[in-house]
Design an enzyme around this catalytic site. Structure first.
Site, PDB file in Angstrom:
ATOM      1  N   ASP A 147     -11.185   3.109   4.067  1.00 16.06           N
ATOM      2  CA  ASP A 147     -11.565   1.699   4.101  1.00 16.06           C
ATOM      3  C   ASP A 147     -13.084   1.523   3.990  1.00 16.06           C
ATOM      4  O   ASP A 147     -13.559   0.419   3.715  1.00 16.06           O
ATOM      5  CB  ASP A 147     -11.135   1.065   5.434  1.00 16.06           C
ATOM      6  N   LYS A 158       0.839  -1.205   0.000  1.00 16.61           N
ATOM      7  CA  LYS A 158       0.000   0.000   0.000  1.00 16.61           C
ATOM      8  C   LYS A 158       0.874   1.255   0.000  1.00 16.61           C
ATOM      9  O   LYS A 158       0.596   2.218  -0.716  1.00 16.61           O
ATOM     10  CB  LYS A 158      -0.938   0.000   1.218  1.00 16.61           C
ATOM     11  N   GLN A 169      -4.598  -0.753   9.664  1.00 19.22           N
ATOM     12  CA  GLN A 169      -4.560  -2.116   9.138  1.00 19.22           C
ATOM     13  C   GLN A 169      -5.121  -3.100  10.152  1.00 19.22           C
ATOM     14  O   GLN A 169      -4.781  -3.068  11.338  1.00 19.22           O
ATOM     15  CB  GLN A 169      -3.107  -2.495   8.758  1.00 19.22           C
TER      16      GLN A 169
HETATM   17  N1  GUN Z   1      -6.889  -6.267   6.498  1.00 21.74           N
HETATM   18  C1  GUN Z   1      -7.180  -7.049   5.436  1.00 21.74           C
HETATM   19  N2  GUN Z   1      -7.770  -6.315   4.466  1.00 21.74           N
HETATM   20  C2  GUN Z   1      -7.848  -5.044   4.935  1.00 21.74           C
HETATM   21  C3  GUN Z   1      -8.362  -3.830   4.400  1.00 21.74           C
HETATM   22  O1  GUN Z   1      -8.883  -3.756   3.276  1.00 21.74           O
HETATM   23  N3  GUN Z   1      -8.242  -2.739   5.192  1.00 21.74           N
HETATM   24  C4  GUN Z   1      -7.691  -2.787   6.433  1.00 21.74           C
HETATM   25  N4  GUN Z   1      -7.631  -1.669   7.142  1.00 21.74           N
HETATM   26  N5  GUN Z   1      -7.221  -3.906   6.963  1.00 21.74           N
HETATM   27  C5  GUN Z   1      -7.309  -5.018   6.216  1.00 21.74           C
END
Ligand code: GUN
Length: 312
Positions: free
Chosen positions: A128, A58, A102
């Site tokens: 998100d 990311k 995350q």
């Molecule tokens: N953990 C697994 N997928 C995601 C996501 O799309 N966003 C976040 N914040 N954590 C995750």
């Protein structure tokens, strides 16, 4: 046994590259107009190996697209209060347009910690789409920031020419991050949607009714041929790191690329869909290189959208 057919592989890496390339001029235009790039704050607590990989990807994708990415790390022993204070700082910051914490958080933060953190993020910065306000808007079909993985999957279906309206879509898994929002987005596109999970009786035969089957359970190779209608589109959301040789040998044929990758690295990321499904499905997303890159591309799109909306 029916005829052996080999599913078309949906190239998530290529589709994501298209979306990212299209975002670059828009990021540049924002940067010129605002005098600063769109800003994304990413919070990573602890050292979960899968999260390390996601977050690294990311950060890199954001920087490559011209975003300002601010990675904030907290140690595994951080308290929920410390994390909430960090989120509060990011909420108030002028430079952070998007905030992503995350998931999963370390168990030591306690049950319900993730929800408390998602509740604390400013809904306008919630790239998100996990804040209850954004979830509510999603259910009502008027979301501005939609969860990245499910909206990436919709993009992938559209860009691969796979019809959604009027088809039967089956989602296995009911998480807040993938399963539930996926079901909502498919419903908004006029699919007939079935959501199933570990307590669904006769899961394989329910799944096999899907023209589109989304597997989001996090169990390597769980979805075998009997779950899949001939010619169905199968979307594999699983990304489980596997370090155990027996599992790799059970799933992947000798001499396959996945076995070679395992031999080289001692660990591979494995999806929820068993490789033999390629003989039954019409189209299939690989792991890696399927859904994952789309999730990241949609995160960039959401960050840009949040930045543009904040400037208005
Ligand atoms: N953990 C697994 N997928 C995601 C996501 O799309 N966003 C976040 N914040 N954590 C995750």
């Amino acid at each position: 046994m029916g005829e052996v057919q080999t599913a078309r592989l949906i190239d998530g890496t290529a589709i994501a590259a298209e979306i990212r390339a299209a975002a670059i001029p828009a990021v540049q235009a924002f940067t010129n107009a605002a005098g600063r790039p769109p800003g994304l704050g990413i919070v990573l607590v602890g050292e979960n190996p899968a999260s390390e990989v996601y977050v690294r990807n990311k950060v890199k994708a954001g920087a490559d697209a011209g975003l300002w990415v601010d990675l904030q790390r907290l140690p595994a022993g951080a308290t929920l209060d410390e994390l909430l204070r960090l989120v509060d700082m990011l909420n108030r910051s002028e430079r952070h347009d998007g905030i992503l914490v995350q998931s999963p958080l370390p168990d030591a933060m306690g049950r319900g910690a993730s929800q408390r953190v998602f509740d604390a993020i400013d809904p306008d910065k919630d790239v998100d789409g996990f804040h209850p306000v954004n979830v509510g808007k999603l259910v009502q079909g008027r979301a501005h920031l939609k969860p990245c993985t499910p909206s990436g999957i919709i993009e992938m279906l559209d860009r691969s020419g796979i019809e959604i309206g009027g088809r039967h879509a089956v989602v296995i898994g009911r998480s807040e991050i993938v399963g539930k929002p996926m079901a909502m987005l498919l419903l908004q596109r006029d699919a007939t949607v079935t959501v199933c999970h570990s307590k669904t009786p006769g899961l394989p035969s329910v799944a096999a009714r899907g023209d589109i089957l989304v597997a989001a359970i996090g169990r390597p190779g769980f979805v075998t041929r009997e779950f899949v209608k001939a010619g169905a589109t199968v979307i594999d959301v699983g990304t489980t790191p596997v370090r155990d040789r027996a599992t790799v040998e059970r799933l992947f044929a000798e001499g396959s690329a996945r076995r070679e990758a395992f031999a080289k690295r001692g660990s591979i990321v494995v999806g929820d869909v068993h490789p033999s499904v390629a003989d039954v499905a019409g189209a299939l997303t690989p792991v890696p290189g399927g859904v994952g890159p789309l999730t990241i591309a949609l995160l960039l799109k959401n960050t840009l959208a949040a930045a543009e909306a904040r400037r208005r």
